[in-house]
Design a protein around this motif. Structure first.
Motif, PDB file in Angstrom:
ATOM      1  N   LEU A 235      38.196 -27.088   9.352  1.00 31.47           N
ATOM      2  CA  LEU A 235      38.546 -26.167   8.278  1.00 31.47           C
ATOM      3  C   LEU A 235      39.935 -26.475   7.757  1.00 31.47           C
ATOM      4  O   LEU A 235      40.861 -26.710   8.534  1.00 31.47           O
TER       5      LEU A 235
ATOM      6  N   VAL B  68      42.604 -24.358   5.969  1.00 29.22           N
ATOM      7  CA  VAL B  68      42.853 -22.948   5.694  1.00 29.22           C
ATOM      8  C   VAL B  68      44.262 -22.757   5.161  1.00 29.22           C
ATOM      9  O   VAL B  68      45.159 -23.579   5.392  1.00 29.22           O
TER      10      VAL B  68
ATOM     11  N   VAL C 156      49.421 -19.291  10.015  1.00 29.00           N
ATOM     12  CA  VAL C 156      48.671 -19.773  11.175  1.00 29.00           C
ATOM     13  C   VAL C 156      49.469 -19.434  12.430  1.00 29.00           C
ATOM     14  O   VAL C 156      50.219 -20.253  12.967  1.00 29.00           O
TER      15      VAL C 156
ATOM     16  N   LEU D  62      40.435 -16.154  15.771  1.00 35.70           N
ATOM     17  CA  LEU D  62      39.441 -17.112  15.295  1.00 35.70           C
ATOM     18  C   LEU D  62      38.483 -17.527  16.403  1.00 35.70           C
ATOM     19  O   LEU D  62      37.326 -17.871  16.144  1.00 35.70           O
TER      20      LEU D  62
ATOM     21  N   VAL E 202      38.923 -23.492  19.623  1.00 37.06           N
ATOM     22  CA  VAL E 202      39.754 -23.756  18.446  1.00 37.06           C
ATOM     23  C   VAL E 202      40.863 -24.726  18.822  1.00 37.06           C
ATOM     24  O   VAL E 202      41.487 -24.598  19.878  1.00 37.06           O
TER      25      VAL E 202
ATOM     26  N   ARG F  96      32.930 -19.140   8.463  1.00 36.52           N
ATOM     27  CA  ARG F  96      33.657 -18.482   7.369  1.00 36.52           C
ATOM     28  C   ARG F  96      33.981 -17.026   7.708  1.00 36.52           C
ATOM     29  O   ARG F  96      35.057 -16.519   7.349  1.00 36.52           O
TER      30      ARG F  96
ATOM     31  N   ALA G 190      36.901 -17.046  10.087  1.00 41.51           N
ATOM     32  CA  ALA G 190      38.157 -17.307   9.377  1.00 41.51           C
ATOM     33  C   ALA G 190      38.610 -16.092   8.580  1.00 41.51           C
ATOM     34  O   ALA G 190      39.810 -15.775   8.536  1.00 41.51           O
TER      35      ALA G 190
ATOM     36  N   PHE H 112      42.414 -15.906   7.248  1.00 46.46           N
ATOM     37  CA  PHE H 112      42.563 -17.213   6.619  1.00 46.46           C
ATOM     38  C   PHE H 112      41.697 -17.293   5.359  1.00 46.46           C
ATOM     39  O   PHE H 112      40.598 -16.732   5.298  1.00 46.46           O
TER      40      PHE H 112
ATOM     41  N   VAL I  74      39.635 -20.014   3.375  1.00 44.06           N
ATOM     42  CA  VAL I  74      39.064 -21.337   3.636  1.00 44.06           C
ATOM     43  C   VAL I  74      39.088 -22.150   2.340  1.00 44.06           C
ATOM     44  O   VAL I  74      38.452 -21.792   1.353  1.00 44.06           O
TER      45      VAL I  74
ATOM     46  N   LEU J  19      35.468 -26.731   4.141  1.00 45.59           N
ATOM     47  CA  LEU J  19      34.763 -26.611   5.411  1.00 45.59           C
ATOM     48  C   LEU J  19      33.840 -27.819   5.549  1.00 45.59           C
ATOM     49  O   LEU J  19      33.067 -28.129   4.638  1.00 45.59           O
TER      50      LEU J  19
END
Length: 343
Positions: free
Chosen positions: A199, A201, A205, A213, A235, A260, A263, A268, A270, A273
């Motif tokens: 991804l 994003v 973060v 996530l 992740v 999705r 996220a 986030f 996206v 993807l």
């Protein structure tokens, strides 16, 4: 003069009525003896090894048989007696089953963006607004088909079903096979077939967002509406910048828009993807829009993971030559034989 006109009108009416009754009789025979018609050598020639979408649609409209059943019949249409895909290489029936091991097609496609993972039918139509206008009225002449993954399959790759789906804005690895048992087991929760997504994003973060996530997702099943909870995701941050990051997410299930939704829950947005792996399968350097058959080792690994290695023969070779298009003359000749056999 008037009697001649009346006689001509009567003859024309009788001819039109006879023609209509003849067409009706032929349509009834085509539907009543559908599989006998499909087994005719002239029609079977357009079904082996796999039929085009035009041929399938024409035969479905003529016989009333669903397109999926026609595709299944075509997979075994060798001697007109085999109508199931797991009867490989025209093997005869033996108490409803075949003694030979089933043989199937297996290949992967690097799905591009902007195409949907379904067959080309009415559900792929979308409204196309006129540029510069905000008109939301339904107008059938302003609807068009959305391209599907089957429109872009390379020559020689049959339009067999896909294992799961990727949405229109997702690219990456998509597996195709006509092995229904394998598809069912790969899509079953807890099958052990992990899917790896990458991804791109935007957003903050943080460690808390990454932890969110990876947490399980509450969902409901499609048909029974039963509440379920997905397994945790793995992740890993591939790269990070001030605007966002590239994150790799590994899930063991395939819920609707699962990545999705994870996220979105983490806050986030996206931007892109991409699915880069599915179980033992990898895209490697396969170009976008290209397809390749699975290697024997990849097929064996998939079948072993699902407990099907002893029930399957070697995979069918790819690519293959497509069947010729069905002609009107072939259909008319086949129906003529039906009329002679069933007066």
């Amino acid at each position: 003069m008037r009697p001649a006109v009346t006689a001509c009108a009567a003859l024309a009416t009788a001819a039109a009525l006879w023609s209509w009754l003849r067409r009706r009789r032929r349509r009834e025979l085509a539907r009543r003896y559908a599989y006998e018609l499909l087994g005719d050598p002239r029609v079977r020639r357009s079904l082996d090894p796999y039929p085009s979408s035009t041929t399938v649609a024409a035969l479905s409209a003529l016989t009333g048989v669903a397109t999926a059943k026609i595709r299944k019949f075509s997979a075994g249409a060798r001697d007109g007696a085999c109508a199931r895909p797991w009867h490989a290489d025209g093997a005869p029936r033996a108490g409803g089953r075949t003694k030979r091991k089933a043989s199937h097609y297996y290949f992967v496609l690097h799905k591009p963006l902007g195409v949907v993972t379904q067959r080309d039918d009415a559900s792929t139509k979308t409204y196309v607004p006129r540029p510069g206008r905000n008109d939301k009225r339904w107008r059938p002449w302003r609807r068009q088909y959305v391209p599907t993954v089957y429109d872009g399959l390379p020559d020689g790759f049959p339009p067999v079903p896909s294992v799961g789906r990727l949405d229109k804005e997702t690219s990456g690895l998509l597996l195709f096979t006509d092995d229904g048992a394998l598809t069912t087991r790969l899509l079953r929760p807890g099958s052990g077939c992990e899917k790896t997504y990458v991804l791109d994003v935007t957003g903050v973060v943080s460690d808390a967002a990454l932890a969110s996530l990876s947490e399980p997702l509450d969902d409901v099943t499609k048909h029974t509406r039963e509440k379920v909870r997905t397994a945790p995701a793995r992740v890993k941050v591939v790269s990070r910048s001030d605007e966002g990051a590239r994150v790799e997410v590994v899930i063991s299930e395939g819920r609707h828009h699962q990545v999705r939704r994870l996220a979105a829950r983490a806050g986030f947005a996206v931007e892109a993807l991409h699915r880069k792996a599915m179980g033992p399968l990898r895209l490697d350097d396969l170009p976008v829009g290209a397809a390749r058959p699975l290697t024997p080792d990849e097929v064996q690994t998939l079948l072993s993971n699902c407990g099907l290695e002893k029930k399957r023969g070697p995979p069918r070779p790819l690519p293959v030559a497509a069947a010729p298009e069905l002609t009107r003359a072939a259909v008319e000749a086949a129906i003529d034989d039906l009329v002679r056999r069933h007066p």
